[in-house]
Motif scaffolding. Sequence first.
Motif, PDB file in Angstrom:
ATOM      1  N   ARG A  26       4.174   9.431 -10.071  1.00 31.22           N
ATOM      2  CA  ARG A  26       3.681   9.472 -11.387  1.00 31.22           C
ATOM      3  C   ARG A  26       2.811  10.726 -11.816  1.00 31.22           C
ATOM      4  O   ARG A  26       3.035  11.335 -12.927  1.00 31.22           O
ATOM      5  CB  ARG A  26       3.014   8.285 -11.896  1.00 31.22           C
ATOM      6  N   ASP A  27       2.374  11.320 -10.825  1.00 28.85           N
ATOM      7  CA  ASP A  27       1.468  12.435 -10.939  1.00 28.85           C
ATOM      8  C   ASP A  27       2.284  13.831 -10.880  1.00 28.85           C
ATOM      9  O   ASP A  27       1.589  14.778 -11.282  1.00 28.85           O
ATOM     10  CB  ASP A  27       0.045  12.350  -9.852  1.00 28.85           C
ATOM     11  N   VAL A  79       2.597   1.779  -3.457  1.00 30.48           N
ATOM     12  CA  VAL A  79       1.709   2.074  -4.568  1.00 30.48           C
ATOM     13  C   VAL A  79       1.332   3.551  -4.325  1.00 30.48           C
ATOM     14  O   VAL A  79       1.320   4.232  -5.246  1.00 30.48           O
ATOM     15  CB  VAL A  79       0.402   1.364  -4.467  1.00 30.48           C
ATOM     16  N   GLN A  80       1.117   4.252  -3.287  1.00 30.06           N
ATOM     17  CA  GLN A  80       0.649   5.321  -2.810  1.00 30.06           C
ATOM     18  C   GLN A  80       1.998   6.404  -3.435  1.00 30.06           C
ATOM     19  O   GLN A  80       1.841   7.361  -4.019  1.00 30.06           O
ATOM     20  CB  GLN A  80       0.533   5.802  -1.379  1.00 30.06           C
ATOM     21  N   GLU A  81       3.105   5.851  -2.964  1.00 28.72           N
ATOM     22  CA  GLU A  81       4.230   6.700  -3.272  1.00 28.72           C
ATOM     23  C   GLU A  81       4.515   6.721  -4.884  1.00 28.72           C
ATOM     24  O   GLU A  81       4.910   7.891  -5.359  1.00 28.72           O
ATOM     25  CB  GLU A  81       5.562   6.326  -2.597  1.00 28.72           C
ATOM     26  N   LEU A  82       4.394   5.604  -5.432  1.00 27.10           N
ATOM     27  CA  LEU A  82       4.417   5.609  -6.671  1.00 27.10           C
ATOM     28  C   LEU A  82       3.468   6.347  -7.512  1.00 27.10           C
ATOM     29  O   LEU A  82       3.932   6.962  -8.596  1.00 27.10           O
ATOM     30  CB  LEU A  82       4.566   4.280  -7.172  1.00 27.10           C
ATOM     31  N   ARG A  83       2.384   6.311  -7.177  1.00 29.51           N
ATOM     32  CA  ARG A  83       1.199   6.878  -7.873  1.00 29.51           C
ATOM     33  C   ARG A  83       1.487   8.695  -7.640  1.00 29.51           C
ATOM     34  O   ARG A  83       1.440   9.424  -8.743  1.00 29.51           O
ATOM     35  CB  ARG A  83       0.189   6.839  -7.212  1.00 29.51           C
ATOM     36  N   GLY A  84       1.986   8.964  -6.464  1.00 28.72           N
ATOM     37  CA  GLY A  84       2.631  10.555  -6.208  1.00 28.72           C
ATOM     38  C   GLY A  84       3.742  10.840  -7.223  1.00 28.72           C
ATOM     39  O   GLY A  84       3.640  12.092  -7.588  1.00 28.72           O
ATOM     40  N   THR A  87       0.836  -1.138   0.025  1.00 26.02           N
ATOM     41  CA  THR A  87       0.131  -0.012   0.201  1.00 26.02           C
ATOM     42  C   THR A  87       0.963   1.103   0.000  1.00 26.02           C
ATOM     43  O   THR A  87       0.426   2.177  -0.760  1.00 26.02           O
ATOM     44  CB  THR A  87      -0.684   0.256   1.508  1.00 26.02           C
TER      45      THR A  87
END
Length: 310
Positions: free
Chosen positions: A308-309, A301-306, A298
């Motif tokens: 990427r955004d 995933v949150q860090e990778l999404r951040g 979790t």
Amino acid sequence: MRGSRSVPSKAAGRAGRRGPRRFTRRDTIVLGVLLGIPVLLEAVIVWGPTLASIGLSFTSWDGIGDIQWVGGKNYESLVDNYPAFWPAVRHNLLWIAFLGLVATPFGLLLAVLIDRGVRFSRFYQSVLYMPVVLSLAVVGFMAQLLLGTDQGVINTALGNESDPIDWLGNSDLNIWMMMIAASWRHTGYVMILYLAGLKSVDPALKEAAAIDGANTRQTFFRVVFPTLRPVNVIVGVITVIEALRAFDIVYAVNKGRNGLELLSVLITDNIIGEASRIGFGSAIAVVLLTVSLGFIVTFLVQELRGARDR
């Protein structure tokens, strides 16, 4: 002169047409050994026992007799008929929260202070990092010397020799004392990681923020801290792992009982204890694996999404 110019151009043309380099048999053997040995060791040491634990968690086995398939009975008994399970889960979650919300921010604060170039920063850095080289078992023995009721340093300093506070025997206090002791070691590790990240921040970013009128606090939280995202990922994963694998510090104090129950202690007691309930202990290990993977996946995933955004 013309002839001398044509030679490099022909050589460059031949180099451009040259295909990918083919590995020789020796290269293939070397690559196979260099890659194969680590993969084999990881499969044998890490994934082999992991898969074996998952399989054994559905069985009943004492390590000597026949293995009997029991399905999900180990998990049902773990949840319904094992009094030490839920206190251990709460203690592990409390351990994660304490390291993540207290020890890790404190390590970041120390890194920021040292990065600003305070006097004797090298000395502070060495002293604060020193606990990292100690094992948690040694930290546990040191906690006994400090917090023990029999001539403990803390009780002696407080003047409680006649009626000492039972820091380690009182189930309402000992878990907090052990988390503070573990945080002493964890803080130094986090400080070094963040200090390395702060050293890599481009000074031009800070100068640009100062020119725009940002104060020190705004510069850190809006400019510096976002650039530390890779370090945040590493620190977050390490914090979860350190919290869930805590074992030796509580086992050194009172064998993980009387308020210091952790999942790692329950696994050890059931697998290598007098009961030798390997299947039941494997079920606890699978629960610990699931909790750790849930937190780590979790968080990643949150860090990778951040990232990427951005």
